[in-house]
Design a protein around this motif. Structure first.
Motif, PDB file in Angstrom:
ATOM      1  N   ALA A 211       0.674  -1.181  -0.005  1.00 49.25           N
ATOM      2  CA  ALA A 211      -0.180   0.022   0.036  1.00 49.25           C
ATOM      3  C   ALA A 211       0.704   1.207  -0.004  1.00 49.25           C
ATOM      4  CB  ALA A 211      -0.966   0.110   1.278  1.00 49.25           C
ATOM      5  N   SER A 212       1.939   1.318   0.819  1.00 46.64           N
ATOM      6  CA  SER A 212       2.887   2.203   0.745  1.00 46.64           C
ATOM      7  C   SER A 212       3.344   2.817  -0.734  1.00 46.64           C
ATOM      8  CB  SER A 212       3.993   2.174   1.765  1.00 46.64           C
ATOM      9  OG  SER A 212       3.460   2.003   3.108  1.00 46.64           O
ATOM     10  N   LEU A 213       3.762   1.772  -1.214  1.00 49.47           N
ATOM     11  CA  LEU A 213       4.508   1.988  -2.459  1.00 49.47           C
ATOM     12  C   LEU A 213       3.432   2.346  -3.840  1.00 49.47           C
ATOM     13  CD1 LEU A 213       7.038  -1.070  -2.779  1.00 49.47           C
ATOM     14  CD2 LEU A 213       7.602   1.400  -2.280  1.00 49.47           C
ATOM     15  N   ALA A 214       2.164   1.536  -3.481  1.00 44.06           N
ATOM     16  CA  ALA A 214       1.175   1.699  -4.610  1.00 44.06           C
ATOM     17  C   ALA A 214       0.466   3.241  -4.526  1.00 44.06           C
ATOM     18  CB  ALA A 214       0.200   0.733  -4.475  1.00 44.06           C
ATOM     19  N   PHE A 215       0.534   3.700  -3.427  1.00 43.44           N
ATOM     20  CA  PHE A 215      -0.409   4.755  -3.245  1.00 43.44           C
ATOM     21  C   PHE A 215       0.550   5.965  -2.591  1.00 43.44           C
ATOM     22  CE2 PHE A 215      -3.190   1.115  -2.075  1.00 43.44           C
ATOM     23  CZ  PHE A 215      -3.891   1.125  -3.534  1.00 43.44           C
ATOM     24  N   HIS A 216       1.789   5.904  -2.570  1.00 45.27           N
ATOM     25  CA  HIS A 216       2.568   6.973  -2.201  1.00 45.27           C
ATOM     26  C   HIS A 216       1.943   7.598  -0.859  1.00 45.27           C
ATOM     27  CE1 HIS A 216       4.261   6.898  -6.403  1.00 45.27           C
ATOM     28  NE2 HIS A 216       2.836   6.730  -6.772  1.00 45.27           N
ATOM     29  N   THR A 217       1.934   6.915   0.088  1.00 48.80           N
ATOM     30  CA  THR A 217       1.500   6.983   1.341  1.00 48.80           C
ATOM     31  C   THR A 217       2.102   6.130   2.356  1.00 48.80           C
ATOM     32  OG1 THR A 217      -0.614   7.934   0.502  1.00 48.80           O
ATOM     33  CG2 THR A 217      -0.675   6.967   2.850  1.00 48.80           C
ATOM     34  N   ARG A 218       2.593   6.686   3.605  1.00 51.71           N
ATOM     35  CA  ARG A 218       3.035   5.851   4.519  1.00 51.71           C
ATOM     36  C   ARG A 218       1.896   5.207   5.346  1.00 51.71           C
ATOM     37  NH1 ARG A 218       7.439   9.950   7.365  1.00 51.71           N
ATOM     38  NH2 ARG A 218       8.959   9.807   5.650  1.00 51.71           N
ATOM     39  N   ASP A 258     -14.133   8.560   0.542  1.00 48.62           N
ATOM     40  CA  ASP A 258     -15.217   8.949   1.817  1.00 48.62           C
ATOM     41  C   ASP A 258     -16.361   9.627   1.301  1.00 48.62           C
ATOM     42  OD1 ASP A 258     -13.478   7.760   3.646  1.00 48.62           O
ATOM     43  OD2 ASP A 258     -12.229   9.675   3.862  1.00 48.62           O
ATOM     44  N   GLU A 259     -17.075   9.808   2.148  1.00 50.00           N
ATOM     45  CA  GLU A 259     -18.581  10.196   1.466  1.00 50.00           C
ATOM     46  C   GLU A 259     -18.448  11.712   0.947  1.00 50.00           C
ATOM     47  OE1 GLU A 259     -21.219  10.077   4.907  1.00 50.00           O
ATOM     48  OE2 GLU A 259     -21.337   8.005   4.991  1.00 50.00           O
ATOM     49  N   ASP A 260     -17.412  12.543   1.528  1.00 49.79           N
ATOM     50  CA  ASP A 260     -17.190  13.889   0.933  1.00 49.79           C
ATOM     51  C   ASP A 260     -16.352  13.804  -0.326  1.00 49.79           C
ATOM     52  OD1 ASP A 260     -14.724  13.243   2.071  1.00 49.79           O
ATOM     53  OD2 ASP A 260     -14.755  14.889   3.329  1.00 49.79           O
ATOM     54  N   GLY A 261     -15.954  12.704  -0.853  1.00 48.51           N
ATOM     55  CA  GLY A 261     -15.170  12.492  -2.056  1.00 48.51           C
ATOM     56  C   GLY A 261     -13.713  12.481  -1.782  1.00 48.51           C
ATOM     57  N   THR A 262     -13.385  12.485  -0.462  1.00 52.27           N
ATOM     58  CA  THR A 262     -11.973  12.793  -0.290  1.00 52.27           C
ATOM     59  C   THR A 262     -11.219  10.951  -0.450  1.00 52.27           C
ATOM     60  OG1 THR A 262     -12.201  14.448   1.410  1.00 52.27           O
ATOM     61  CG2 THR A 262     -10.053  13.115   1.437  1.00 52.27           C
ATOM     62  N   GLU A 263     -10.181  11.116  -1.060  1.00 53.81           N
ATOM     63  CA  GLU A 263      -9.437   9.824  -1.028  1.00 53.81           C
ATOM     64  C   GLU A 263      -9.113   9.340   0.115  1.00 53.81           C
ATOM     65  OE1 GLU A 263      -7.949   8.732  -5.834  1.00 53.81           O
ATOM     66  OE2 GLU A 263      -6.482   9.915  -4.377  1.00 53.81           O
ATOM     67  N   ALA A 264      -9.050   8.034   0.352  1.00 54.37           N
ATOM     68  CA  ALA A 264      -8.370   7.198   1.530  1.00 54.37           C
ATOM     69  C   ALA A 264      -7.694   5.960   0.792  1.00 54.37           C
ATOM     70  CB  ALA A 264      -9.246   7.110   2.444  1.00 54.37           C
ATOM     71  N   VAL A 265      -6.916   5.393   1.772  1.00 58.53           N
ATOM     72  CA  VAL A 265      -6.270   4.098   1.529  1.00 58.53           C
ATOM     73  C   VAL A 265      -7.058   3.080   2.561  1.00 58.53           C
ATOM     74  CG1 VAL A 265      -4.321   2.756   1.477  1.00 58.53           C
ATOM     75  CG2 VAL A 265      -4.120   5.134   0.648  1.00 58.53           C
ATOM     76  N   SER A 266      -7.394   2.072   1.968  1.00 57.61           N
ATOM     77  CA  SER A 266      -7.967   0.680   2.684  1.00 57.61           C
ATOM     78  C   SER A 266      -6.946  -0.511   2.528  1.00 57.61           C
ATOM     79  CB  SER A 266      -9.241   0.274   2.307  1.00 57.61           C
ATOM     80  OG  SER A 266      -9.459  -0.838   2.825  1.00 57.61           O
ATOM     81  N   HIS A 339       4.443  11.471  -0.839  1.00 60.24           N
ATOM     82  CA  HIS A 339       3.649  12.849  -1.147  1.00 60.24           C
ATOM     83  C   HIS A 339       2.271  12.714  -0.985  1.00 60.24           C
ATOM     84  CE1 HIS A 339       2.353  11.832  -5.219  1.00 60.24           C
ATOM     85  NE2 HIS A 339       3.421  10.879  -5.544  1.00 60.24           N
ATOM     86  N   ALA A 340       1.731  11.789  -1.510  1.00 59.35           N
ATOM     87  CA  ALA A 340       0.100  11.658  -1.267  1.00 59.35           C
ATOM     88  C   ALA A 340      -0.304  11.946  -0.015  1.00 59.35           C
ATOM     89  CB  ALA A 340      -0.505  10.506  -2.009  1.00 59.35           C
ATOM     90  N   GLN A 341       0.177  11.145   1.112  1.00 62.87           N
ATOM     91  CA  GLN A 341      -0.236  11.149   2.460  1.00 62.87           C
ATOM     92  C   GLN A 341      -1.809  11.192   2.661  1.00 62.87           C
ATOM     93  OE1 GLN A 341       1.186  15.355   3.987  1.00 62.87           O
ATOM     94  NE2 GLN A 341       3.104  14.347   4.114  1.00 62.87           N
TER      95      GLN A 341
END
Length: 434
Positions: A211-218, A258-266, A339-341
């Motif tokens: 997930a960290s590599l795929a989505f540029h997120t820790r 998310d419901e408000d359209g914000t991206e997240a990682v599962s 960088h995506a955080q």
């Protein structure tokens, strides 16, 4: 000429099954590795706990003090100890001294990856870790480099060979979990203490790295929802077969809104039913496979041996060659990309599907009561199958996609219905359109 270049000095921490293969191959094919890296590659020391157990390593190279190797003149430190400590402290010391690191330590990367990346950046060192996920399969480098210009939306795969062997054997033989685990131990597919594998800890660490590599997120292991396979019995395997599905322990990492359209990682690890026509369904035994979905590249699948001395050594040596090349040309490998955080979404809010098997009274109105309970929780039903057994019946319900929290609440309420004798099994469904 290569012979005239200063050798690349390699310190090896740990020399188990994988380390032994690394040493053997470096000593067996020195000219090839020199040609690939641009300089001779010399192992200058091997840290082990019991030197007398390693007759395959020249005695002059053996030491019981890994710190001396890290503090010595090595250019690259290869860590195959495993676990968090002392591996973490040793690798931080190496990176802060400007030495490049190659590691297969998924648990360490999943827990302390950001700390290691920061130390590498601050001191101009490299950190490579292809062998940390899926053994010999070239997977992390494609995610980290080849697909760096693409947008990855989902990564789903089988990343633990022990669990996959057990589930594959249960599917093939109809045997139960306990006896299949025992057989896996006798055949060497399961450790004496199989907890890390069968309870999903190993796969969760790997999911965090993916997930960290795929989505540029820790993403850390604590961000990954984890369930093991100990609750999967012959009944679940048979239920999957009846619907032309099979059961696999899956690591699933995906972008969600998310419901408000914000991206997240599962990120999650759990057993799930998948259709037999899905590419992952045919992955049997101790093999691994990972299915990647990217916007431009489309669907990609990576398949191969996910563990073992020689396969994992192949990945370690690939990283060692890359790190050594950078030493020769004074270059640098890829850095951490976070960088995506994106925030990590909890399992409660992750969209999933359920297969539910119920033991119910075989009388009019039961199905309508069950359907009404699903409707109350805004969970749509995709498939219903009922089979009578005298005064009782077996009722199978497969849902459309809903939040995991809504699905769990539905199961709890269904279990309280007077006409429901027992919720026999509940399992998630993946790999098909809802």
């Amino acid at each position: 000429m290569i012979e005239e270049r200063q050798p690349i000095r390699v310190a090896l921490l740990g020399c188990g099954t994988v380390g032994t293969e690394v040493v053997r191959l470096l000593h067996e094919y020195p000219a090839e590795y020199a040609a690939r890296t641009g300089a001779p590659v010399h192992v200058t020391g091997v840290a082990v706990r019991r030197p007398h157990k390693h007759p395959e390593v020249p005695e002059r190279l053996l030491t019981t003090d890994p710190a001396t190797l890290v503090e010595g003149d090595a250019d690259v430190v290869v860590e195959l100890i495993g676990g968090i400590e002392p591996a973490r402290s040793l690798l931080l010391r190496a990176l802060r001294a400007g030495k490049s690191v190659v590691t297969a330590n998924k648990a360490l990367l999943a827990e302390h990856g950001s700390e290691l990346y920061a130390a590498a950046d601050e001191n101009g060192a490299d950190i490579y870790f292809e062998a940390a996920v899926a053994g010999a399969i070239p997977l992390l480098r494609p995610l980290r480099e080849s697909l760096a210009g693409d947008r990855i939306n989902r990564v789903m795969g089988i990343v633990n060979g022990t669990s996959n062997y057990i589930l594959s054997a249960m599917d093939a033989t109809g045997a139960g979990y306990a006896e299949t685990l025992e057989e896996a131990g006798r055949l060497g597919y399961a450790e004496a203490d199989p907890t890390a594998d069968v309870d999903g800890f190993d796969a969760a660490s790997k999911a965090a790295i993916l997930a960290s590599l795929a989505f540029h997120t820790r993403v850390t292991a604590s961000d990954v929802h984890r369930e093991g396979i100990s609750g999967v019995g012959a009944g679940e395997i048979q239920a999957a077969r009846a619907l032309d599905r099979t059961v696999k322990l899956l690591a699933i990492c995906e972008r969600v809104l998310d419901e408000d359209g914000t991206e997240a990682v599962s990120a999650r690890v759990h057993p799930a039913m998948i259709p037999r026509e899905h590419p992952l369904a045919g992955v049997s035994g101790a093999f691994n496979a990972v299915f990647v979905e990217a916007e431009s590249a489309g669907q990609l699948m990576f398949y191969g041996q996910g563990a073992g001395g020689a396969p994992t050594a192949s990945a370690v040596l690939g990283d060692l060659v890359a790190a050594a090349r950078n030493v020769v040309v004074s270059g640098k490998g890829p850095r951490e990309s976070a960088h995506a955080q994106l925030p990590a979404r909890s399992m409660d809010h992750t969209p999933t599907r359920y297969h539910m098997s119920l033991d119910v009274a075989d009388k009019p109105g039961v199905l309508s009561q069950v359907a009404a309970t699903f409707n109350e929780h805004d969970v749509s039903i995709s498939v219903v199958r009922q089979e009578g057994r005298g005064e009782d019946a077996s009722l199978v319900v497969v849902t459309h996609t809903a939040s995991d929290a809504a699905l769990r609440s539905t199961v709890e309420k269904v279990a309280q219905l007077p006409s429901v004798h027992e919720v026999v099994s509940v399992m998630r469904v993946e790999g098909e359109r809802s």
